[in-house]
Design a protein around this motif. Structure first.
Motif, PDB file in Angstrom:
ATOM      1  N   LYS A 177       0.878  -1.097  -0.011  1.00 27.35           N
ATOM      2  CA  LYS A 177       0.036  -0.098  -0.024  1.00 27.35           C
ATOM      3  C   LYS A 177       0.744   1.196   0.070  1.00 27.35           C
ATOM      4  O   LYS A 177       1.889   1.065   0.975  1.00 27.35           O
ATOM      5  N   VAL A 178       0.524   2.284  -0.706  1.00 26.10           N
ATOM      6  CA  VAL A 178       1.294   3.423  -0.904  1.00 26.10           C
ATOM      7  C   VAL A 178       0.338   4.654  -0.531  1.00 26.10           C
ATOM      8  O   VAL A 178      -1.283   5.246  -0.744  1.00 26.10           O
ATOM      9  N   PHE A 179       0.755   5.551   0.868  1.00 25.23           N
ATOM     10  CA  PHE A 179      -0.507   6.506   1.206  1.00 25.23           C
ATOM     11  C   PHE A 179      -0.429   7.871   0.366  1.00 25.23           C
ATOM     12  O   PHE A 179       0.718   8.475   0.306  1.00 25.23           O
ATOM     13  N   LEU A 180      -1.058   8.893  -0.338  1.00 26.71           N
ATOM     14  CA  LEU A 180      -1.256   9.776  -0.872  1.00 26.71           C
ATOM     15  C   LEU A 180      -1.678  10.329   0.523  1.00 26.71           C
ATOM     16  O   LEU A 180      -3.205  10.519   0.774  1.00 26.71           O
ATOM     17  N   ILE A 181      -1.064  11.381   0.775  1.00 30.69           N
ATOM     18  CA  ILE A 181      -1.377  12.096   1.680  1.00 30.69           C
ATOM     19  C   ILE A 181      -1.290  13.850   1.629  1.00 30.69           C
ATOM     20  O   ILE A 181      -0.714  14.274   1.082  1.00 30.69           O
TER      21      ILE A 181
END
Lengths: 626, 202
Positions: A177-181
């Motif tokens: 999972k890669v999170f865009l914040i």
């Protein structure tokens, strides 16, 4: 199905989408929405130098892409895929200044046992040579115990395959999972192996850039203006077991002294020379002494409460977390703690303008029963006199004069007078003639501020400086509304974190304290025409000093602008300067963008200086007679 | 299972990556100085792909690009080795050495290694040894790997980082999978400059 696909699973080893060209066309950036998916939680991690930092230190107003990885990862479509994609973004950052300034890459290890800060530094060292532009941080944790709550907070699954005999970790399997914040620390997208592609990520990042521009805000970095200024907690998710506080532990407040006298002697661009009372000319000794007093919790009835606990340095020398202040033992104060930035210039102090200089002003909070609650002047002076660590300090600062009602005020006023902050993007553009300092939205906002919206009738802007106040008091109707307003509205009471109850006003009145009335300037002049008049506050650093108005009623600048746009609250005493403004949504956003451009460039230096001050903890070095 | 890794597969994957990888466009001036990390541990001895005994002390004085993998590896190793190979082509021989340590010694014989590594670069050195010897070297570099049974055959799981050792043999950097050859070239040059600057200060 877990993304941990081994060679065994794939046979020939099928590479994920992210390694190749994207085979479909992406929508235009900004043509689609990315709804917030929740808060990107804070946690303590270790940086490459083995320093304890917070994730929120890394989420510093830029857009952040966060991945979880570990150095021993052998799944081609796992960690190496996210490294490959991040690598592509890093290389794009080399010649895209907007991306360089507005994006930060963060990799957090899933394997604290193997991935020590030293190992993470080997990655960091590698990327020193991948182009100087753009930040990519490699962080880890000190143990599984520290890591676990982070994984839970981000919904990141992980399983370890352990050798039953040796106990050695054979493999770690995790769902990629890669999170865009976003700059407000909200998760806006989560990418799995099927969607992790650099082009797709760039599209989303550019959409968030456009969203920020569309709001009329200046680019992410300039918008925040200060890395250190922020509320300790927004309490989001407070009811959850995983809740981690944002508040900075005292031990993490590493300070650094600042030349406050130098600052006061030559104020930053946009400010005039400070008015100094002839009998209290600034000196290093006075400022030092005043600073010590300002942060000293012993100067209250029960040794718990300093000035800085309502005028919190990292919260705009105000309090971002409470609409109205709270004094010793939780006693309610009826108004919002005003900022102390640039208080040197204020000709009227307190929201009702009842005091005229800082030297005298300090005695009200010292003696107010619901603030620091000292029973008398003599009590407080005697108490300080008994502290060994103050011995000789007053005499040295005031030509041999000992502590007294005057010298105590003069010392604290001296410190407060140095808290100057300007040279904001607005100042650099307007006074510094730097055409690049202010973006278009803020420029449009300035035109409205001085034109159609008429803000500058009270928030004055002069030819060579701006204090954004007329030093006068006006009635915008908010006090009227609260005095006359809805007495029959149920009150919402928090029973436990996250659990509310709407209580009937009659029931409330039978058990609770009567809400204090507030008629503003009338309380001083007793002239009925002065009812609900409050001081025009400065707007410098206003982005850092939420909540707003004399009672902290509005949490955001958007709400404030909307309030004035509808003409305040109409009633017979409403100031003739307050009228419906007819600003459309875009114009209101432009005004907010302008207000965001008023944050001074030295805020973090002043906050760090505050962190360097002693706190006067009664447990240490009290020297007080029993 | 083919006796040789399918070279057609290698070509097509490498080609795809060459076309799509954007490359790192700016050359990076190197200002920051690396702090000294502890050295990787004791030196090691393995068998080189020409059958000779290989002492790691031979590497002293050169930057080393070190990679662990196996010749039957279908995708990761060929991609990574092709990047290493191209980096080696771009750098002077006396500055850098490329090492490929197999983690699959039972299949990767000296002969097999020889034909495999020279495909990527004539000077790339393939290393093998006994299971124990290899396990020991892998431990020195914090590499874990394991065998995964696959019907009558098996494959190996292993990390895909490229280690960069300075002329003293100390690990200086770790490049994750997918680092371009241009990046590896800059990495070697940067670390060489760091090392020169540090030894110049003595």
């Amino acid at each position: 199905m877990p993304a941990h696909v081994t060679h065994a699973d794939t046979g020939s080893g099928i590479l994920a989408l992210g390694y190749g060209p994207l085979e479909y066309e992406l929508p235009e950036p900004g043509s689609y929405g990315l709804p917030p998916l929740g808060a990107a939680r804070d946690a303590q991690v270790l940086d490459e130098e083995n320093r304890r930092i917070r994730l929120h230190d890394l989420y510093d107003g830029r857009i952040v892409l966060l991945n979880f990885m570990f150095s021993r990862c052998s799944d081609i479509n796992g960690c190496p895929l996210s490294s490959y994609v991040f690598n592509r973004l890093k290389s794009t950052m080399q010649d895209d200044p907007e991306l360089e300034a507005g994006l930060r890459l963060v990799s957090l290890s899933l394997d604290p046992e193997r991935d020590t800060p030293e190992v993470m530094k080997l990655y960091g060292n590698n990327f020193r040579f991948a182009g100087t532009r753009g930040d990519w941080d490699f962080v880890t944790t000190d143990s599984e115990e520290t890591l676990k709550p982070i994984l839970d907070a981000y919904g990141q699954d992980m399983q370890k395959l352990v050798d039953a005999k040796t106990g050695e970790t054979l493999d770690i399997s995790h769902l990629l999972k890669v999170f865009l914040i976003d700059p407000d620390r909200k998760i806006r997208n989560i990418y799995s192996v099927s969607f992790l592609h650099a082009d797709l990520l760039l599209n989303d990042i550019r959409s968030l850039f456009l969203e920020a521009d569309g709001k009329g805000a200046v680019p992410a970095l300039a918008r925040s203006g200060s890395v250190l200024s922020r509320p300790g907690d927004d309490k989001e998710g407070y009811e959850s077991e995983d809740y981690v506080t944002d508040s900075l532990a005292l031990t993490d407040r590493k300070g650094e002294g600042f030349d406050l006298l130098g600052l006061a002697e030559s104020p930053p661009l946009g400010l005039p020379p400070i008015p100094e009372p002839p009998d209290n000319i600034l000196s290093r000794e006075k400022i030092e002494l005043g600073r010590k007093l300002f942060y000293d919790r012993r100067l209250s009835i029960n040794d718990t409460f300093s000035c800085a606990m309502c005028h919190i340095p990292e919260q705009g020398f105000s309090n971002n977390e409470m609409a109205t202040a709270v004094g010793v033992e939780g006693r309610s104060v009826r108004r919002n703690a005003p900022t102390l930035y640039n208080v040197a210039y204020m000709e009227k102090l307190f929201h009702d303008g009842r005091e005229e200089n800082l030297e005298q002003q300090i005695w009200a909070p010292f003696l107010a029963r619901n603030e620091m609650a000292n029973p008398s002047v003599g009590y407080l002076l005697g108490k300080i006199r008994s502290f060994a660590d103050y011995e000789g300090m007053f005499e040295e600062a005031f030509d041999g004069r000992p502590i007294g009602m005057e010298t105590l005020g003069m010392a604290i006023a001296s410190y407060e007078r140095t808290l100057l902050s300007a040279n904001s993007p607005f100042d650099r553009w307007f006074y510094g003639k730097d055409e690049t300092a202010l973006d278009d939205a803020a420029r449009r906002g300035f035109s409205l501020f001085t034109g159609k919206a008429g803000c500058s009738s009270c928030h004055l802007v002069n030819r060579d400086h701006a204090l954004f106040t007329d030093h006068r008091l006006h009635n915008a109707g908010l006090g009227f509304e609260n005095s006359i307003g809805d007495a029959f509205k149920p009150s919402r009471v928090t029973l436990a974190p996250g659990v509310f109850l709407d209580v009937d006003p009659e029931v409330m009145a039978s058990v609770g304290e009567k809400p204090p009335g507030d008629v503003g300037l009338y309380e001083i002049t007793e002239d009925p025409a002065d009812r609900w008049k409050f001081r025009t506050p400065t707007l410098r650093n206003v982005a850092l000093t939420a909540p707003y108005m004399h009672n902290g009623q509005f949490s955001t600048l958007e709400e404030v602008v909307e309030f004035y746009n509808r003409g305040g609250v109409d009633h017979e005493l409403l100031s003739p300067l307050i009228r419906p403004l007819g600003l459309d949504a875009g114009e209101q956003e432009d005004l907010v963008a302008f207000l965001h451009a008023l944050t001074g460039d030295n805020v973090d230096a002043l906050v760090l200086d505050a962190f360097a001050a002693p706190v006067g903890d009664p447990g240490q070095n009290s020297g007080r007679d029993p | 299972m083919n006796a040789r890794p399918g070279s057609r597969l290698i070509h097509c994957l490498v080609g795809a990556l060459l076309l799509t990888s954007p490359g790192l466009l700016l050359s990076a001036p190197v200002n920051a100085k690396a702090e000294s990390l502890p050295s990787a541990g004791d030196s090691f001895t393995l068998t080189a792909h020409d059958g000779s005994r290989f002492e790691s002390d031979r590497l002293k004085g050169k930057i080393v690009l070190l990679y662990f993998g196996f010749t039957s590896c279908p995708d990761v190793c060929p991609l990574e080795l092709s990047n290493i190979g191209r980096a080696l082509h771009a750098l002077p021989d006396d500055q850098v050495t490329g090492l490929f340590v197999t983690i699959d010694p039972s299949r990767d014989t000296v002969e097999r290694l020889a034909s495999y590594v020279t495909f990527f670069h004539p000077d790339l050195i393939g290393l093998t040894g006994t299971e124990e010897e290899i396990r020991e070297v892998a431990n020195q570099y914090n590499i874990s790997y394991r065998r995964i049974e696959q019907g009558t055959s098996y494959t190996m799981e292993h990390p895909a980082n490229v280690y960069v050792l300075d002329p003293e043999g100390t690990i200086r950097a770790m490049a994750p999978f997918g680092s371009t050859s241009e990046h590896l070239v800059r990495l070697v040059r940067g670390i060489a400059a760091d090392s020169a600057a540090m030894s110049g200060q003595d």
